[in-house]
Design an enzyme around this catalytic site. Sequence first.
Site, PDB file in Angstrom:
ATOM      1  NE  ARG A 108      -8.634   5.060  -5.642  1.00 24.88           N
ATOM      2  CZ  ARG A 108      -8.224   5.987  -6.464  1.00 24.88           C
ATOM      3  NH1 ARG A 108      -8.844   6.168  -7.593  1.00 24.88           N
ATOM      4  NH2 ARG A 108      -7.218   6.742  -6.133  1.00 24.88           N
ATOM      5  NE  ARG A 198      -1.408  -0.207   0.691  1.00 26.86           N
ATOM      6  CZ  ARG A 198      -1.558   0.557  -0.369  1.00 26.86           C
ATOM      7  NH1 ARG A 198      -1.250   1.827  -0.310  1.00 26.86           N
ATOM      8  NH2 ARG A 198      -2.035   0.071  -1.496  1.00 26.86           N
ATOM      9  CG  ASP A 267      -2.268   5.910   3.362  1.00 23.20           C
ATOM     10  OD1 ASP A 267      -1.764   6.879   3.957  1.00 23.20           O
ATOM     11  OD2 ASP A 267      -3.054   6.039   2.408  1.00 23.20           O
ATOM     12  CG  ASP A 277      -1.027   4.254  -3.406  1.00 24.18           C
ATOM     13  OD1 ASP A 277      -1.369   3.438  -4.283  1.00 24.18           O
ATOM     14  OD2 ASP A 277      -1.557   4.285  -2.289  1.00 24.18           O
TER      15      ASP A 277
END
Length: 509
Positions: A108, A198, A267, A277
Amino acid sequence: MPTVSTHSRQQTTRMPQQSIRFAFDNSYRRLPDHFHARIHPTPVTTPGLIKLNAALFEELGLDPAAADPDVATPLFAGNLLPNGGDPIAMAYAGHQFGNFVPQLGDGRAILLGEVLDRAGQRRDIQLKGSGQTPFSRSGDGRAALGPVLREYILAEAMHALGIPTTRALAAVTTGEPVYRETILPGAILTRVASSHIRVGTFQYFASRGDTEAVRHLADHVIARHYPQASGADSPYLALIEGVLERQAALIAAWMHVGFIHGVMNTDNMAISGETIDYGPCAFMDAYDPATVFSSIDRGGRYAYGNQPGIAQWNLARFAETLLPLIDDASDAAIQQATDLIRGFFGRYEEHWTAGMRRKLGLATAEPEDVDLIHGLLDAMKASGADFTLTFRRLCDAAADPAADSGVRDLFLDRQAYDAWAAQWRARLERDPQTPAERAEHMRDTNPAVIPRNHRVEQALNAAVEQSDFGPFEAILRVLERPYEDRPELAGYTEPPQEEERVLKTFCGT
Ligand code: AMP
Ligand code: MG
């Protein structure tokens, strides 16, 4: 092993190309085709600009015409592509809560491109929540307003605290609903990072046995983030060492401010050493290493006190991906990599202890300081003392023992604090700073304000339930200068009342 067809979903409809030009230099796009999928953002019906980060916009040296709300709104909603871009979704894998998933990727998020900022630093500009990509699996490619605002607030707060992090450049509403457990307003965050590579990016290729791709990626990362490694005897071992060093410093910095990431999957660990994140993350109020907020972390795997151990685990997974590049994965290579990973705790402890000494106002180092530090933390835990307030009020106590009462009041067991404070003062006698100097230095390292979870939640709720962005704007302003006592901080520095307490945070995916 599932594979991605990288070009299948590129949109054929072109979006309007106005005369906005970003000076993109897309180095990741130039890596082989199986590193990414070319994909455009999916336009949204009625975008609305919530916030543009003017200071960051300026720092990036972007086309000033793009700061005009009439342009910024479609631009940061993905409805208008800047010229010079070639957007991609990046491929990556990852261990999620310990289980390996060979294919995740930007489901996304879409990388608009890379620019060199005013300081010459390469920065990714990425839209998050901008529609489906070949990596979306069953997801809708969208983000809900609450999590977008949480990431905006937390990322900018971390930056203001001086902790390496991705940044928030803009937030827009989409005018479209997203369907989660309930129907929520949709939004898009524009994220800026020194890169979005990552640990899971390395795992993606390593798990496919694609050693050439791992080498390509490692060389890209060395050139981009760890140039000094290229001159080492073994550049890939030096890369492991460099990544490990930055993670050791990063996790220590998190621990110093009570930050809990919440989803330290591989990740979600950036190779650059930036915090990345922001999902169900939060800052701890009362000190307790077992603190967990995330609704999806039932086992407490990513609890506050587990973060250093998890970082080491993730780094071991990273090192494994590089073994085939080092000495043909001989026993010697494995031994060298293992030694580096084993050394993580030593590196972490060094950063942590140095930072804790600063928090306690110690300019010098004595071996027994570690006991002094743990003595305070143990008493705080037993007494449920507020982490941020304890250290901030200690700054006053350092200037004047009469201010001890302010710290003592935070402890259920007041005598425990008094006993500890006596040891601390005895130690301060052997430290060269004057009380005034010491207090000043301590105020530069012990924040007066952090993004208290209940205040963040209130700002999110006002926006989501009443379209009221006032509290969001207000908390952003408060968090801009966290080390200064200012009248605006009133109401933001205190821990929650019982009825205000937030027990769970949601990643809202
Ligand atoms: P996260 O929990 O945000 O780190 O995401 C883990 C993985 O799930 C990543 O590959 C994301 O791209 C993907 N993902 C999360 N939410 C969505 C969504 N709404 N649509 C598509 N993919 C998603
Ligand atoms: Mg993620």
